[in-house]
Design an enzyme around this catalytic site. Structure first.
Site, PDB file in Angstrom:
ATOM      1  N   ASP A 214       0.803  -1.237   0.000  1.00 46.32           N
ATOM      2  CA  ASP A 214       0.000   0.000   0.000  1.00 46.32           C
ATOM      3  C   ASP A 214       0.825   1.271   0.000  1.00 46.32           C
ATOM      4  O   ASP A 214       0.259   2.373  -0.006  1.00 46.32           O
ATOM      5  CB  ASP A 214      -0.929   0.002   1.206  1.00 46.32           C
ATOM      6  CG  ASP A 214      -0.180   0.118   2.529  1.00 46.32           C
ATOM      7  OD1 ASP A 214       1.041  -0.145   2.537  1.00 46.32           O
ATOM      8  OD2 ASP A 214      -0.804   0.464   3.542  1.00 46.32           O
ATOM      9  N   LEU A 236       6.250  -8.651  15.739  1.00 41.73           N
ATOM     10  CA  LEU A 236       7.494  -9.380  15.960  1.00 41.73           C
ATOM     11  C   LEU A 236       8.392  -8.582  16.901  1.00 41.73           C
ATOM     12  O   LEU A 236       8.368  -7.342  16.887  1.00 41.73           O
ATOM     13  CB  LEU A 236       8.207  -9.621  14.625  1.00 41.73           C
ATOM     14  CG  LEU A 236       7.470 -10.481  13.593  1.00 41.73           C
ATOM     15  CD1 LEU A 236       8.303 -10.610  12.322  1.00 41.73           C
ATOM     16  CD2 LEU A 236       7.154 -11.857  14.155  1.00 41.73           C
TER      17      LEU A 236
END
Length: 330
Positions: A214, A236
């Protein structure tokens, strides 16, 4: 009484002579014909002579053929031995394949953002998915890979690029949304906007990677989707081990490869640094200086135009080269 008829050519004509059993068979000149026929049988035809000659040659060369077969077997054996000694990489890969232990972990690429992407970005996502599939096929601990909400521009582009994807193995390609395929309590959305940090992998869970390229136009959309659907979310533990010159948003294939690397190494730091591309400017947190920490959000976006999921071909090649080198040294 039985009789035999014999014909003898005389003056270009054949004259038949009748003989009774027990009597000598003679021709018109009173000469015996049996002796003449026996002599004719002793005369061998050319075809029979050639056949006998070939048979004799075949028998005479039997030992020679046996020796040649023995030499041929020895030559093949030597060639196989030479190939085994030269193909170090091949032996290494075979060894690794024998040690494969599939994981129960499910990794889902959520393709429900198709309507938010331009065709050029869909093409990038297609490349990243192909990279994920290839990495999973040669991983030491391959995961259960899912593509959900598969359709639209992505499916059309995959058909155009290479229709062979319909024959892919060890992958589940579904047109349904992941919430219709998995239990809600098993789902964990991996998004860099989540305040939760993923420190350990639970192999009973299904971790979702947003399939979106995007250019930072839809920041926080994956986190918002997780909240709307009431499913767990986490990022993460990148900030605990790595200092980066760009935002912490990674491409789809990078997140996927980090998960595979962690399953193999069981160390987040090693997993990050064997996957992250050089353009990210990643350094161990302990080595980071104050100067690298002072980067404005505007600079981050300028440095990372495709941060959500663009796949740099050079980065892919460099990362793959590093993996091949690791396999050689293992």
């Amino acid at each position: 009484m039985s009789s035999e008829f014999l014909c003898k050519e005389e003056s270009n004509k054949k004259e038949c002579i009748t003989a009774n059993n027990g009597e000598n068979i003679k021709d018109a000149d009173n000469s015996p014909l049996i002796e003449t026929n026996a002599k004719a049988q002793d005369v061998m035809s050319k075809r029979q002579a050639k056949r006998l000659l070939k048979q004799k040659q075949w028998e005479d060369q039997r030992d020679l053929r046996k020796q040649k077969r023995k030499e041929k077997r020895q030559k093949r054996k030597q060639e196989r031995q030479a190939n085994l000694e030269q193909n170090v990489d091949s032996d290494s890969r075979k060894r690794i394949r024998r040690e494969i232990q599939p994981s129960n972990l499910r990794l889902i690429v959520d393709c429900s953002f198709d309507h938010l992407m331009a065709l050029k970005d869909v093409k990038k996502l297609n490349k990243q998915i192909r990279r994920c599939y290839a990495e999973n096929r040669r991983a030491v601990h391959p995961v259960q890979l899912y593509l959900t909400s598969h359709g639209g521009q992505l499916k059309s582009n995959m058909d155009e690029y290479d229709k062979g994807w319909i024959n892919w193995k060890d992958i589940y390609i579904k047109s349904e949304h992941y919430k219709d395929l998995m239990k809600t309590e098993d789902l964990v959305y991996l998004t860099s906007d989540s305040p939760e940090v993923l420190n350990e992998l639970d192999e009973t869970k299904a971790y979702i990677i947003g399939g979106l390229v995007d250019h930072n136009h839809h920041k926080g959309i994956t986190y918002k989707q997780a909240l709307d659907l009431g499913i767990s979310h986490a990022q993460l533990p990148l900030g605990s081990f790595v200092k980066m010159n760009t935002r912490k948003v990674l491409a789809v294939n990078h997140v996927f490869e980090i998960m595979l690397a962690y399953l193999e190494k069981r160390d987040w730091k090693e997993a990050f640094f064997c996957v992250l591309p050089q353009r990210k400017g990643a350094v161990p947190l302990s080595e980071a200086n104050d100067a690298s920490a002072k980067i404005s959000p505007a600079q981050e976006d300028a440095d990372e135009p495709d941060t959500d999921s663009s796949l740099d071909e050079n980065d892919a090649a460099n990362t793959e080269g590093q993996k091949d080198e690791e396999h050689k040294n293992s």
